[in-house]
Motif scaffolding. Structure first.
Motif, PDB file in Angstrom:
ATOM      1  N   VAL A  65     -12.201  13.990 -37.195  1.00 52.73           N
ATOM      2  CA  VAL A  65     -13.052  14.458 -36.094  1.00 52.73           C
ATOM      3  C   VAL A  65     -14.085  15.454 -36.613  1.00 52.73           C
ATOM      4  N   GLN A  66     -13.631  16.402 -37.450  1.00 49.04           N
ATOM      5  CA  GLN A  66     -14.562  17.386 -38.000  1.00 49.04           C
ATOM      6  C   GLN A  66     -15.601  16.731 -38.904  1.00 49.04           C
ATOM      7  N   ALA A  67     -15.194  15.715 -39.659  1.00 48.22           N
ATOM      8  CA  ALA A  67     -16.133  15.022 -40.546  1.00 48.22           C
ATOM      9  C   ALA A  67     -17.239  14.343 -39.737  1.00 48.22           C
ATOM     10  N   LEU A  68     -16.854  13.674 -38.646  1.00 50.55           N
ATOM     11  CA  LEU A  68     -17.856  13.007 -37.801  1.00 50.55           C
ATOM     12  C   LEU A  68     -18.725  14.021 -37.067  1.00 50.55           C
ATOM     13  N   LYS A  70      -5.029   2.131 -30.783  1.00 49.82           N
ATOM     14  CA  LYS A  70      -4.043   2.882 -30.011  1.00 49.82           C
ATOM     15  C   LYS A  70      -3.642   4.179 -30.701  1.00 49.82           C
ATOM     16  N   THR A  71      -3.835   4.233 -32.025  1.00 51.25           N
ATOM     17  CA  THR A  71      -3.469   5.455 -32.752  1.00 51.25           C
ATOM     18  C   THR A  71      -4.548   6.516 -32.680  1.00 51.25           C
ATOM     19  N   TYR A  72      -5.756   6.142 -32.236  1.00 51.76           N
ATOM     20  CA  TYR A  72      -6.840   7.124 -32.145  1.00 51.76           C
ATOM     21  C   TYR A  72      -6.529   8.119 -31.028  1.00 51.76           C
ATOM     22  N   ASP A  73      -6.683   9.391 -31.318  1.00 54.16           N
ATOM     23  CA  ASP A  73      -6.510  10.374 -30.253  1.00 54.16           C
ATOM     24  C   ASP A  73      -7.836  10.551 -29.497  1.00 54.16           C
ATOM     25  N   GLU A  74      -7.786  11.374 -28.459  1.00 52.21           N
ATOM     26  CA  GLU A  74      -8.935  11.521 -27.567  1.00 52.21           C
ATOM     27  C   GLU A  74     -10.167  12.047 -28.313  1.00 52.21           C
ATOM     28  N   ALA A  75      -9.972  13.066 -29.150  1.00 52.63           N
ATOM     29  CA  ALA A  75     -11.103  13.675 -29.847  1.00 52.63           C
ATOM     30  C   ALA A  75     -11.784  12.684 -30.779  1.00 52.63           C
ATOM     31  N   LEU A  76     -11.008  11.856 -31.464  1.00 48.86           N
ATOM     32  CA  LEU A  76     -11.595  10.876 -32.387  1.00 48.86           C
ATOM     33  C   LEU A  76     -12.367   9.817 -31.597  1.00 48.86           C
ATOM     34  N   HIS A  77     -11.838   9.401 -30.441  1.00 51.30           N
ATOM     35  CA  HIS A  77     -12.565   8.450 -29.599  1.00 51.30           C
ATOM     36  C   HIS A  77     -13.920   9.025 -29.182  1.00 51.30           C
ATOM     37  N   ILE A  78     -13.945  10.301 -28.836  1.00 52.09           N
ATOM     38  CA  ILE A  78     -15.197  10.920 -28.392  1.00 52.09           C
ATOM     39  C   ILE A  78     -16.227  10.912 -29.520  1.00 52.09           C
ATOM     40  N   GLU A  79     -15.813  11.277 -30.720  1.00 54.42           N
ATOM     41  CA  GLU A  79     -16.763  11.316 -31.839  1.00 54.42           C
ATOM     42  C   GLU A  79     -17.247   9.915 -32.203  1.00 54.42           C
ATOM     43  N   LEU A  80     -16.368   8.929 -32.144  1.00 52.09           N
ATOM     44  CA  LEU A  80     -16.791   7.558 -32.439  1.00 52.09           C
ATOM     45  C   LEU A  80     -17.743   7.037 -31.362  1.00 52.09           C
ATOM     46  N   LEU A  89     -25.404   6.935 -30.918  1.00 54.25           N
ATOM     47  CA  LEU A  89     -26.510   7.275 -31.811  1.00 54.25           C
ATOM     48  C   LEU A  89     -27.071   6.028 -32.493  1.00 54.25           C
ATOM     49  N   LEU A  90     -26.188   5.153 -32.939  1.00 52.97           N
ATOM     50  CA  LEU A  90     -26.640   3.939 -33.626  1.00 52.97           C
ATOM     51  C   LEU A  90     -27.373   3.002 -32.661  1.00 52.97           C
ATOM     52  N   ILE A  91     -26.861   2.888 -31.442  1.00 58.31           N
ATOM     53  CA  ILE A  91     -27.531   2.022 -30.463  1.00 58.31           C
ATOM     54  C   ILE A  91     -28.927   2.542 -30.147  1.00 58.31           C
ATOM     55  N   ARG A  92     -29.057   3.842 -30.082  1.00 57.52           N
ATOM     56  CA  ARG A  92     -30.353   4.437 -29.733  1.00 57.52           C
ATOM     57  C   ARG A  92     -31.400   4.168 -30.810  1.00 57.52           C
ATOM     58  N   TYR A  93     -31.020   4.302 -32.081  1.00 57.74           N
ATOM     59  CA  TYR A  93     -32.021   4.249 -33.146  1.00 57.74           C
ATOM     60  C   TYR A  93     -32.004   2.935 -33.936  1.00 57.74           C
ATOM     61  N   LEU A  94     -30.914   2.184 -33.864  1.00 59.61           N
ATOM     62  CA  LEU A  94     -30.816   0.962 -34.674  1.00 59.61           C
ATOM     63  C   LEU A  94     -30.438  -0.233 -33.805  1.00 59.61           C
ATOM     64  N   LYS A  95     -31.054  -0.338 -32.629  1.00 61.99           N
ATOM     65  CA  LYS A  95     -30.640  -1.398 -31.700  1.00 61.99           C
ATOM     66  C   LYS A  95     -30.925  -2.788 -32.248  1.00 61.99           C
ATOM     67  N   ASP A  96     -31.995  -2.932 -33.020  1.00 57.01           N
ATOM     68  CA  ASP A  96     -32.304  -4.255 -33.566  1.00 57.01           C
ATOM     69  C   ASP A  96     -31.278  -4.685 -34.601  1.00 57.01           C
ATOM     70  N   GLN A  97     -30.812  -3.750 -35.418  1.00 57.37           N
ATOM     71  CA  GLN A  97     -29.817  -4.093 -36.438  1.00 57.37           C
ATOM     72  C   GLN A  97     -28.438  -4.342 -35.838  1.00 57.37           C
ATOM     73  N   PHE A 133     -15.587  -1.536 -27.316  1.00 56.77           N
ATOM     74  CA  PHE A 133     -15.022  -0.232 -27.665  1.00 56.77           C
ATOM     75  C   PHE A 133     -15.247   0.774 -26.527  1.00 56.77           C
ATOM     76  N   ALA A 134     -16.444   0.775 -25.936  1.00 53.46           N
ATOM     77  CA  ALA A 134     -16.729   1.720 -24.850  1.00 53.46           C
ATOM     78  C   ALA A 134     -16.031   1.324 -23.567  1.00 53.46           C
ATOM     79  N   TRP A 135     -15.962   0.004 -23.301  1.00 56.07           N
ATOM     80  CA  TRP A 135     -15.383  -0.445 -22.036  1.00 56.07           C
ATOM     81  C   TRP A 135     -13.905  -0.117 -21.936  1.00 56.07           C
ATOM     82  N   ASP A 136     -13.229  -0.149 -23.068  1.00 65.20           N
ATOM     83  CA  ASP A 136     -11.802   0.202 -23.060  1.00 65.20           C
ATOM     84  C   ASP A 136     -11.592   1.647 -22.620  1.00 65.20           C
TER      85      ASP A 136
END
Length: 822
Positions: free
Chosen positions: A525-528, A572-582, A588-596, A607-610
């Motif tokens: 989480v801190q790395a992200l 299922k092993t991801y905790d809440e904080a890691l989900h938030i950072e991901l 961020l990627l969707i905003r700037y790299l939507k074509d890629q 991932f978001a819908w879950d």
């Protein structure tokens, strides 16, 4: 003018009263000598008679001070030439004698002589005159052609005695010339018996004054210091022991002493005397092992006698600077001593203060070069040693100081770096952080000093990604120590300062660590949060298009496949904080790299819908932000878009307001494009906004949430304003007129009233420009203006319920594939 006339004129100007004229005359004569290749004395020889007459025509003391200075300066220049000029003039000895008399003259005697000459300015020129006299005598002593040792032995001895007097008296400007003159004498006369006797007789008055410490004063000690710089080998080693005894008496001055002893050391002049005594030790004959410990302890004891405040205090000690000079002369012996005293708190504190001083460069250099000695005495001490932890801590303090002055040192010393990393990664250090309340204040800062050392290394060696990652562990434990400087390092220096290739490598390495299941999730989480997302954000917002190459296709695929869609078991092993950072990373990627990311739409929305399906989850609101960014970038089924929009309007909890506002502000500008009106007069999202206002209007917090949203996006609602103006006007009293309503609500009420007026002005302006005679509100609402009042009649359908949309639900849809467009 002929050359001869010019040189004659310059020769006479050597005695000009003006210092500037004399200096320029000397400079021109030197340049002429260099140009012609002739010695300056040869060029001046034809004019010897006129120059000699001007300098020697009368006794020196018969002239005003300014003229005396001019004549002495001219003669000094002539004697300094090669070969010397005017050496054999019969008036030379008399003028040297007069100069000696002036140089030896006491302040009060000289002042009386100057007044007798009725020259008021001469009194202020006394210091300049004495300095020129000493410079002349120094030049005469240094000249082999003058040869005072043979021709004028008594005069020579008196000049040497004068050098000693000037040095010990401390006449500021004359001291330098006297030292230079005495140095010349020492160089030419060393070892000769007559000179030795003269030297001993010259030193005798100084030694007599040193016999009684009650007679010591600062000028005497400063004079002795200047003599020691030249004559240290002439003094006995026992002088150091005697000075230590004097310091001991000063340190004990506050105890009961016989009459006549000094007063206790207080602010004022008194601390200067022991400071001047300590200043002498770096000039004494080498014997550091005999005085090191006693001098260090006396320095500490003297500091305890200082007051808490004032010019000299325990905080602004006058003793540490001179003691540091002593340590600088014997740095190796100083380290041996202080390394052996690391468990002695007063001496250890003194040592750390000294090596942090700007004056202690030689001692720090010795520490830097003698790394083995440092490691063996501190970090590599046997763990069975009962003082192992304390010695290790002292080693960390020393290394931190060295890193502060030499940022590249750890890069050059891999052994020291290895030991620091072992301490950083040790379970013992982490255990100490968990029990900070039990630690002493100094030890509380151990981790801070360690991380600062590692920061300096990371700056000098950005290729070492492991250190950058390991430093993040400092944020996995709660601490009372402020580590915000580490966050600033990541966000400012790493994200914006490192080269692009290094940042790209760091992103790849950190993402690989996020995949590693053996690494704790709080560290991921801190790395992200502190490295990956800030670094990518900085790169994407950089004006240089090359910066976007920080994310290539392989890295994007790795993020999607291995972090966002690694399989349900891993998710299922991801905790809440890691989900938030991901989720933030994906947004961020969707905003700037939507074509890629077109080929990865299904994985992204899944991932978001879950997370949207989860109730009472913090990550759910971050998922809304992500989905809104997805809808902005890619087309999606109308049903899904509408459900997300409705859910955001119905959510009004204050604790989630920032994320709800962010999601709505992303989604709303895209609604006219994603949900067009089709055959209906008003788009469905307008109708649902009106429906929610009608249904939830009884709830003031909910109503405030929607009005804030509408004010922010007023342009999008302008064409449908007739659907909202009546409710806006009717709600003004509830929102902003109550006596107990908060300022924020009053501001919203003003904004709503302003919006109604603004819309109407815009409508009138558009109607006037189109030439329409009737001024009608949108949807048939007619605006009537009487004076300053405005009344809005709602259209017939204003209160009608909006048609239900297919699949109208307040919860998130159940199928991510529907949201991805099949």
């Amino acid at each position: 003018l002929s050359f001869k006339e010019v040189m004659s004129f310059l020769g006479l100007e050597l005695c000009a009263p003006s210092q500037a004229v004399r200096s320029n005359a000397q400079k021109i004569i030197g340049e002429v000598s260099e140009f012609t290749g002739q010695p300056a004395s040869s060029i001046l020889e034809p004019f010897r008679s006129s120059i000699s007459t001007q300098i020697f025509k009368r006794r020196l003391t018969n002239f005003p001070a300014a003229v005396q200075i001019a004549h002495i300066d001219a003669l000094t220049f002539c004697l300094s030439l090669e070969p010397p000029f005017l050496v054999n003039d019969p008036g030379l000895t008399q003028l040297l004698t007069d100069a000696l008399t002036t140089a030896e003259m006491e302040e009060n005697q000289a002042a009386q002589v100057m007044r007798h000459q009725h020259d008021g300015a001469a009194v202020t020129q006394l210091s300049i005159l004495r300095t020129h006299c000493v410079q002349l005598l120094r030049t005469a002593m240094a000249s082999a052609d003058v040869n005072l040792a043979t021709s004028q032995g008594e005069l020579r001895n008196n000049i040497i005695l004068m050098f000693f007097k000037v040095i010990t008296k401390g006449y500021p400007d004359a001291v330098i010339a006297a030292r230079e003159g005495l140095a010349v004498v020492l160089q030419t006369q060393r070892g000769k018996a007559p000179f030795k006797d003269l030297l001993q007789s010259s030193l005798r008055p100084v030694l007599v004054n040193l016999a009684d410490y009650r007679k010591l004063n600062v000028p005497l000690l400063e004079g002795l210091s200047r003599l020691l710089e030249l004559l240290s080998s002439w003094f006995n080693v026992t002088l150091g022991e005697k000075l230590l005894d004097y310091l001991q008496k000063w340190a004990e001055a506050d105890k009961s002493q016989p009459p006549g002893t000094p007063k206790p050391i207080r602010s004022g002049e008194e601390p200067k005397i022991p400071a001047a005594i300590i200043e002498l030790f770096h000039l004494l004959p080498p014997a550091p092992e005999k005085v090191m410990e006693k001098l260090a302890r006396l320095t500490i004891e003297l500091e305890t006698k200082l007051p808490m405040t004032g010019e000299y205090s325990s905080v602004r000690s006058p003793y540490r600077a001179p003691f540091t000079k002593f340590l600088n002369r014997f740095p190796s012996e100083a380290l041996d001593f202080f390394y052996s005293k690391l468990l002695d708190p007063p001496l250890c504190k003194l040592f750390h203060h000294i090596i942090r001083s700007d004056l202690a460069s030689p001692v720090r250099d010795e520490i830097r070069m003698a790394e083995t000695k440092l490691l063996e005495r501190t970090l590599l001490v046997d763990p069975s040693n009962p003082n192992h932890n304390e010695l290790r801590f002292q080693g960390v303090c020393i290394i931190r100081t060295i890193c502060k002055f030499y940022p590249d040192w750890l890069k050059e010393r891999p052994r020291v770096l290895e030991q620091l990393r072992k301490i950083w990664e040790s379970p013992e250090r982490k255990a100490r952080m968990l029990k900070e309340e039990e630690l002493e204040f100094e030890h509380l800062l151990e981790s801070k000093m360690l991380v600062k050392c590692l920061l300096e290394y990371a700056r000098s060696n950005p290729q070492d990604h492991a250190v950058l990652f390991n430093m993040l562990t400092i944020f996995t434990v709660r601490s009372v120590v402020d580590y915000s400087f580490v966050k600033h390092f990541y966000s400012r220096e790493v994200a914006a300062g490192f080269e692009l290739r290094h940042r790209k490598q760091i992103i790849i390495k950190f993402l690989e660590n996020c995949k590693d299941r053996s690494i704790p999730q709080d560290l991921k989480v801190q790395a992200l949060q502190l490295v990956v997302i800030p670094t990518l954000t900085t790169a994407f917002n950089h004006p240089d298009p090359k910066e976007k190459s920080i994310m290539d296709e392989a890295t994007i695929t790795f993020i999607v496949k291995d972090l966002l869609d690694p399989g349900d078991e891993i998710l299922k092993t991801y905790d809440e904080a890691l989900h938030i950072e991901l989720l933030q990373l994906a947004t961020l990627l969707i905003r700037y790299l939507k074509d890629q990311l077109v080929s990865h739409r299904k994985e992204l929305i899944k991932f978001a819908w879950d997370r949207l399906k989860r109730e009472d989850s913090t990550s759910k609101h971050w998922a809304y932000v992500n989905v809104c960014r997805f809808i902005e970038a890619y087309d999606a089924p109308h049903k899904i878009i509408l459900q997300v929009y409705v859910a955001l309007l119905r959510a009004f909890q204050p604790e989630n307001r920032p994320l709800l506002k962010q999601a709505l502000d992303i989604l709303t500008p895209a609604l006219p494009k994603r949900l067009p009106p089709a055959e209906h007069k008003y788009p469905i999202w307008i109708r649902y906004t009106k429906k929610i206002i009608v249904e939830e209007g009884h709830s003031l917090p909910h109503l405030i949430h929607i009005w804030h949203f509408l004010v922010r996006h007023s342009d999008l609602f302008y064409s449908s304003r007739a659907q909202f103006v009546p409710q806006m006007v009717n709600s003004l009293n509830r929102i902003g007129m109550a006596n107990s309503c908060p300022v924020e609500n009053r501001r919203l009420a003003i904004d709503l009233a302003d919006l109604v007026v603004t819309w109407d002005h815009r409508r009138i302006s558009e109607a006037s420009s189109s030439g329409g005679a009737a001024v009608k509100a949108e949807g048939g609402a007619e605006v009537k203006t009487e004076g300053d009042a405005m009344q809005v009649d709602a259209p017939p359908e204003a209160g009608a319920e909006a048609p239900a949309a297919a699949g109208d639900k307040r919860d998130a849809p159940s199928s991510a594939s529907d949201a991805a467009g099949g």
